[in-house]
Design a protein around this motif. Structure first.
Motif, PDB file in Angstrom:
ATOM      1  N   TYR A 271      -1.949  10.782   5.999  1.00 16.24           N
ATOM      2  CA  TYR A 271      -2.888   9.832   6.594  1.00 16.24           C
ATOM      3  C   TYR A 271      -4.349  10.241   6.446  1.00 16.24           C
ATOM      4  O   TYR A 271      -5.243   9.496   6.861  1.00 16.24           O
ATOM      5  CB  TYR A 271      -2.550   9.640   8.076  1.00 16.24           C
ATOM      6  N   GLY A 272      -4.596  11.422   5.847  1.00 15.52           N
ATOM      7  CA  GLY A 272      -5.971  11.856   5.650  1.00 15.52           C
ATOM      8  C   GLY A 272      -6.673  12.191   6.941  1.00 15.52           C
ATOM      9  O   GLY A 272      -7.861  11.893   7.104  1.00 15.52           O
ATOM     10  N   ASP A 278      -3.682  13.042   0.598  1.00 13.41           N
ATOM     11  CA  ASP A 278      -3.029  13.551  -0.611  1.00 13.41           C
ATOM     12  C   ASP A 278      -1.524  13.336  -0.473  1.00 13.41           C
ATOM     13  O   ASP A 278      -0.815  14.145   0.135  1.00 13.41           O
ATOM     14  CB  ASP A 278      -3.348  15.035  -0.805  1.00 13.41           C
ATOM     15  N   TYR A 279      -1.041  12.224  -1.048  1.00 14.85           N
ATOM     16  CA  TYR A 279       0.375  11.887  -0.922  1.00 14.85           C
ATOM     17  C   TYR A 279       1.277  12.911  -1.619  1.00 14.85           C
ATOM     18  O   TYR A 279       2.390  13.189  -1.151  1.00 14.85           O
ATOM     19  CB  TYR A 279       0.646  10.501  -1.511  1.00 14.85           C
ATOM     20  N   LEU A 304       7.533   7.410   1.965  1.00 13.09           N
ATOM     21  CA  LEU A 304       6.708   7.565   0.764  1.00 13.09           C
ATOM     22  C   LEU A 304       7.414   7.000  -0.455  1.00 13.09           C
ATOM     23  O   LEU A 304       6.807   6.332  -1.296  1.00 13.09           O
ATOM     24  CB  LEU A 304       6.371   9.041   0.532  1.00 13.09           C
ATOM     25  N   TYR A 305       8.715   7.263  -0.558  1.00 12.25           N
ATOM     26  CA  TYR A 305       9.474   6.727  -1.693  1.00 12.25           C
ATOM     27  C   TYR A 305       9.577   5.201  -1.618  1.00 12.25           C
ATOM     28  O   TYR A 305       9.471   4.503  -2.628  1.00 12.25           O
ATOM     29  CB  TYR A 305      10.885   7.325  -1.726  1.00 12.25           C
ATOM     30  N   GLU A 306       9.778   4.672  -0.419  1.00 12.46           N
ATOM     31  CA  GLU A 306       9.948   3.220  -0.275  1.00 12.46           C
ATOM     32  C   GLU A 306       8.691   2.466  -0.698  1.00 12.46           C
ATOM     33  O   GLU A 306       8.772   1.412  -1.334  1.00 12.46           O
ATOM     34  CB  GLU A 306      10.298   2.867   1.167  1.00 12.46           C
TER      35      GLU A 306
END
Length: 724
Positions: A271-272, A278-279, A304-306
């Motif tokens: 979420y920074g 930085d994902y 994150l994958y979805e």
């Protein structure tokens, strides 16, 4: 296979031994007495058994035993080890555990006197007993270690009181022991004492003292301390909020291998918060948590994958991670897995399975699942009393103060049950929580008068408020109001709002900016930019943007690109596409045009229904032609109303009724209908002849672009000259 028979299978690997007897020492440990086949000396094989189907867990267990032996100078609980082996336990081909086998010299079968064991070894023994869940033995070791003044044992005994392992839970006693060990320099005890002060367990709650304790041992290289400091800095516990310091401490704790820190550090990266977003790094640390079966990390990595954050979107991976987390009982993962089954993302679509999972999470009190279940029932009206079920679950979430549930409930009252005042009440509840969609909904209510008196100024006020919170739908709605006002200043504001919504990736923002460039609203007309923004909107499923994109290509006389898009829309059952294809093919004298028009009409597109009348007239099916005129007229289509007026005027498949004809022609108010009215007054057809009224309607028809009216005006002027 029991332990005795398993040991027989190990005998070939220790070929100078044979089994003499079996001595049981608990559920997970056993000692087998072995005799040397070639000498008179006696040795023993001790087997420590671990049961689990997770290979990584079993490997870690072996590592812990090896560490214990290394700490004890090649001994195991004070006994010399001459050989060491490990063997997989299999049942029907599946791994179910592991046996760690140690050859031990001169083993004393009687229970050891722990008062003769040093504190260091007692601490190691106690930790081993904790791992084996033999808590009472662990307590005995730690107590004796405390008697010897060994600080690690004192702190560990505090931990047993803290957790209630092998002894009645007692936070006050835990705090005393932690303090005792802390004063002797035990870092872990200092940190654990801080947690008790932070939460007010066994001591008076004192967040500032808790933070002070964490800071006292911050530089001792103990990752749990950095984790607790990070938590304090993030939430302002005993210190001002400082997200940057929170992240720094979470990072240190994560790199030190502290499992709970993985999740919090990854969340900051995702979420920074306190660090640049930085994902990729977030995914790495979530992955570290996944390896140690942290259900929260499994869930977030699935998210994150979805959504394709940090790497390519992968529904299959997301569903697998949600499933793994759901298996551990994590409610957010259960709800997300339900969504996967509802929409077929990464799993085979199964609405019933989705419902079961939603119910599981909702009944467990997870408010987001309660909201999702409300949405689910709204979409599945085939379920008996679906809307009342939706209402029930929204109300459960409202009890927890969920603003999205308030909006969902408000929507049901507004749209389904026709109680706009009740809807407005629920929207206002959510507004009090500064929920931007609700603020936008209230603005809309004021804009068109839903449950409240219409007030455009209040609508603008609430739209501005929601826009300031960054809600793009409010930006677009406010932009439309400014567009209607139409002053240069408001047109500029309208464009700027739509552009801001577009910057936020909102499809209607893209569409509106595209329309501004296509039609030159406040900006110079620019087809290339119009196409660019229409494509961005279309990529998000905005079909009207795709339709308008086709119109831009049509305007540029690029019929190939235009038809290509229209065919795509037609295949997607977009009714207007068939209508446009009809005209394109009609110009080319392609008889297939009528097939496309008919399909569009069957989808309920009113202009197509109207145009189908010509097809039926050409095929001498006047009854169907009249039905088309009547259907389109009832839908308010002005050209159809005018044509229906003509039917009553000339008696086309109906009894001639000039009065009815005049009513319909006046209602239509099109160039064609005004032309017919002008003719009726000019020639006295069903109306008393009246040149003044004839000129009024014919002039109106001309101004509306109906050229045939010019000829009748010439006839009218000729008559006036004759009268002169």
């Amino acid at each position: 296979m029991d332990r005795y028979n398993r040991a027989k299978d190990y005998e070939p690997l220790f070929d100078q031994w044979y089994i003499d007897g079996l001595i049981e020492t608990g559920h997970t440990q056993s000692v087998f007495s072995l005799k040397n086949g070639y000498t008179d000396s006696i040795m023993y094989l001790r087997i420590v058994t671990f049961h689990d189907d997770d290979i990584e867990f079993l490997e870690d267990s072996v590592e812990r035993v090896l560490s214990l032996i290394n700490m004890d100078g090649g001994k195991f609980f004070g006994q010399d080890i001459s050989d060491f082996e490990q063997y997989i336990i299999e049942v029907d081909g599946a791994v179910t555990g592991i046996d760690v086998c140690m050859l031990m010299e001169e083993y004393d079968e009687t229970e050891q006197d722990i008062t003769l064991i040093d504190g260091h070894t007692l601490h190691a023994m106690g930790l081993h007993y904790v791992e084996q869940k033999e808590f009472q033995h662990a307590v005995e070791c730690f107590r004796e270690g405390r008697n010897q003044g060994y600080r690690e044992c004192i702190g560990a005994l505090g931990g047993m009181y803290d957790e209630g392992y092998g002894i009645e839970q007692n936070y006050t006693e835990a705090a005393k022991l932690y303090l005792e060990a802390s004063e002797m320099g035990d870092v872990l005890s200092t940190c654990n004492l801080g947690i008790l002060y932070e939460e007010g367990l066994g001591v008076e709650k004192d967040e500032y003292h808790a933070f002070e304790l964490y800071k006292r041992v911050e530089l001792e290289g103990f990752p749990k301390t950095n984790y607790r400091l990070g938590y304090c800095y993030e939430l302002g516990i005993g210190t001002p909020i400082d997200l940057k310091l929170a992240v720094e401490n979470y990072k240190i704790a994560s790199e030190g291998g502290y499992i709970d820190a993985f999740y919090f550090y990854a969340m900051c990266l995702e979420y920074g918060e306190g660090v640049e977003k930085d994902y990729v790094k977030a995914a790495f640390w979530y992955g570290q948590g996944v390896e140690v079966k942290d259900e929260r990390c499994m869930y977030r990595l699935g998210v994150l994958y979805e959504h394709g954050f940090g790497f390519d979107m992968d529904y299959f991976q997301a569903a697998n991670l949600y499933q793994a987390s759901a298996d551990l009982g994590y409610l957010p993962a259960i709800a997300s897995l339900a969504n996967c089954y509802e929409f077929g993302n990464g799993v085979e679509m199964d609405s019933q399975k989705a419902r079961e999972l939603f119910l599981m999470a909702a009944r467990s009190g997870y408010e987001r699942a309660q909201v999702f279940l409300g949405f689910y029932y709204e979409e599945h009206l085939e379920i008996r009393h679906a809307l009342f079920r939706a209402k029930y679950w929204y109300k459960q979430a409202v009890k927890s103060g969920d603003p999205q549930a308030m909006c969902g409930l408000g929507f049901l009252y507004e749209i389904e049950w026709g109680q706009p005042e009740k809807a407005f009440e629920y929207y206002m509840q959510a507004v009090e929580l500064e929920y931007s969609p609700a603020i936008c909904n209230v603005a809309y209510c004021y804009e068109i008068g839903v449950g409240v008196e219409e007030d455009i100024n209040k609508a603008i006020e609430y739209y501005q408020r929601a826009s300031a919170l960054g809600f793009p739908r409010a930006m677009c709605n406010l932009a439309n109001i400014y567009l209607k006002i139409g002053t240069p200043e408001n047109l500029e504001l309208s464009f700027d709002l739509n552009m801001e919504a577009a910057r936020r990736g909102y499809s209607s923002g893209y569409f509106n900016v595209g329309a501004a460039y296509q039609f030159g609203n406040h900006v110079e007309k620019d087809n290339e930019k119009a196409k660019e923004y229409y494509r961005l909107a279309a990529n998000q499923g905005h079909t009207t943007a795709l339709y308008n994109l086709a119109s831009v290509y049509e305007e540029e006389e690029n019929s190939i690109e235009s038809l290509k898009i229209l065919y795509e829309l037609h295949d997607a059952k977009y009714p207007e596409a068939g209508y446009r294809i009809f005209f394109a093919l009609y110009e080319l004298k392609d008889d297939r045009c009528w097939d496309y028009l008919k399909e569009s009409a069957n989808l309920g597109y009113v202009p197509s229904i109207y145009e189908m009348a010509d097809y039926y007239i050409d095929n001498e099916n006047k009854e169907e032609a009249l039905r088309c005129f009547d259907t389109a007229a009832k839908a308010g289509y002005e050209d159809a109303i005018a044509k229906l007026g003509w039917c009553y005027l000339v008696g086309f498949e109906v009894k001639t009724d000039k009065r009815k004809a005049v009513e319909l022609l006046k209602e239509a108010d099109t160039g064609y209908s005004n032309y017919l009215l002008g003719c009726m007054y000019l020639y006295g057809d069903g109306r008393k002849q009246n040149n003044r009224l004839a000129q009024k309607y014919l002039d109106k028809a001309v101004n509306q672009g109906y050229e045939d009216a010019d000829e009748e005006l010439i006839e009218l002027y000729r008559r006036k000259l004759d009268e002169l």
